[in-house]
Design a protein around this motif. Structure first.
Motif, short mmCIF file in Angstrom:
data_model
loop_
_atom_site.label_atom_id
_atom_site.label_comp_id
_atom_site.label_asym_id
_atom_site.label_seq_id
_atom_site.Cartn_x
_atom_site.Cartn_y
_atom_site.Cartn_z
N ILE A 169 13.75 36.86 103.27
CA ILE A 169 13.43 36.28 102.01
C ILE A 169 12.22 34.75 102.03
O ILE A 169 13.59 33.92 102.64
CB ILE A 169 13.37 36.63 101.02
CG1 ILE A 169 13.45 38.04 101.12
CG2 ILE A 169 13.13 36.20 99.71
CD1 ILE A 169 15.15 38.87 99.74
N PRO A 170 11.52 33.79 101.33
CA PRO A 170 11.39 32.93 101.61
C PRO A 170 12.59 32.07 100.29
O PRO A 170 13.28 33.02 99.58
CB PRO A 170 10.46 32.61 100.33
CG PRO A 170 8.93 34.52 100.87
CD PRO A 170 10.22 35.05 101.08
N ASP A 171 12.59 30.93 100.45
CA ASP A 171 13.25 30.76 99.95
C ASP A 171 13.41 30.42 98.20
O ASP A 171 14.79 30.34 96.97
CB ASP A 171 13.71 28.78 100.69
CG ASP A 171 14.53 28.50 101.44
OD1 ASP A 171 15.26 29.95 102.10
OD2 ASP A 171 14.62 27.69 102.42
N VAL A 172 11.84 29.78 98.31
CA VAL A 172 11.20 30.56 96.92
C VAL A 172 10.19 31.16 95.94
O VAL A 172 9.41 30.82 96.99
CB VAL A 172 11.20 29.16 95.91
CG1 VAL A 172 10.16 29.36 94.77
CG2 VAL A 172 12.76 27.82 95.85
N ILE A 173 10.07 32.48 95.52
CA ILE A 173 8.89 32.77 95.23
C ILE A 173 7.89 32.35 93.75
O ILE A 173 9.33 32.26 92.44
CB ILE A 173 9.24 34.23 95.29
CG1 ILE A 173 9.76 34.55 96.33
CG2 ILE A 173 7.96 34.81 94.60
CD1 ILE A 173 9.89 36.00 96.53
N ALA A 174 6.73 31.96 93.92
CA ALA A 174 6.84 30.63 92.42
C ALA A 174 6.34 31.82 91.65
O ALA A 174 6.34 33.33 91.90
CB ALA A 174 5.45 30.60 92.69
N GLY A 175 6.77 31.73 90.30
CA GLY A 175 6.29 32.18 89.24
C GLY A 175 5.42 33.09 89.17
O GLY A 175 4.12 32.33 88.95
N GLY A 176 4.83 34.67 88.66
CA GLY A 176 3.76 34.37 88.91
C GLY A 176 3.55 35.56 89.90
O GLY A 176 2.15 36.43 89.73
N SER A 177 3.56 35.17 90.60
CA SER A 177 3.36 35.63 92.30
C SER A 177 4.36 36.99 92.32
O SER A 177 4.88 37.77 91.60
CB SER A 177 4.51 35.10 93.37
OG SER A 177 4.38 36.25 94.53
#
Length: 172
Positions: free
Chosen positions: A101-109
């Motif tokens: 899993i990425p360290d951060v997943i952007a909002g709205g993704s």
């Protein structure tokens, strides 16, 4: 689904007495007996339901997804933050179980598990009440302790409560 303007007119925000939404609203207004003040959020883990207490006799009920075996918790908290389309950084235990899993997943993704809104809970920022990108998970024991709601339902609840709202999570 209520429009934002209609919802603002239909609900009193905060812990004061809450107005009931018009009949078109998704959540159910149900009979409720308990020792909770109006405006309190009560999550009954075993029922997989969240209740927003309206008054001494009624609550607004929403279906939720809750912590899976070994990830459930019970206790009290307060809403500490409210966010629309929040970015998500997986907690350490999620990252350990899913290292890709990425360290951060952007909002709205579409891969962001927080959905359209999130309300973080006091106590270290580990848990939140949030929407979901997996609506089929609502009603089940699926999370690492967060409370998942349909996006339409988190949107409705988000408009009804404010920072500081008490939250009680029980395993009954």
């Amino acid at each position: 689904m209520l429009t934002r303007a209609a919802a603002a007119l239909a609900a009193t925000i905060g812990t004061s007495v809450l107005a009931l939404a018009p009949a078109e609203a998704r959540p159910d207004v149900v009979s409720y007996r308990g020792d909770y003040a109006p405006g309190t959020i009560v999550v009954k883990t075993n029922e997989r339901r969240l209740y927003l207490i309206v008054d001494s006799d009624r609550a607004i009920r929403y279906p939720v997804g809750v912590g899976k075996a070994g990830k459930q918790w019970a206790g009290t908290a307060r809403i500490e933050g409210k966010y629309r389309d929040p970015a998500w950084a997986p907690p350490a235990d999620v990252k350990r179980d899913h290292p890709n899993i990425p360290d951060v997943i952007a909002g709205g993704s579409p891969s962001n598990p927080m959905g359209v809104a999130a309300m973080t809970l006091s106590g270290g920022g580990q848990y939140a009440i949030h929407g979901t990108n997996k609506p089929q998970s609502v009603g089940h024991f699926v999370s690492y302790g967060c409370i998942r709601m349909y996006n339409a339902d988190i949107d409705d609840l988000y408009q009804r409560v404010s920072i500081g709202t008490p939250v009680v999570v029980t395993q009954r």
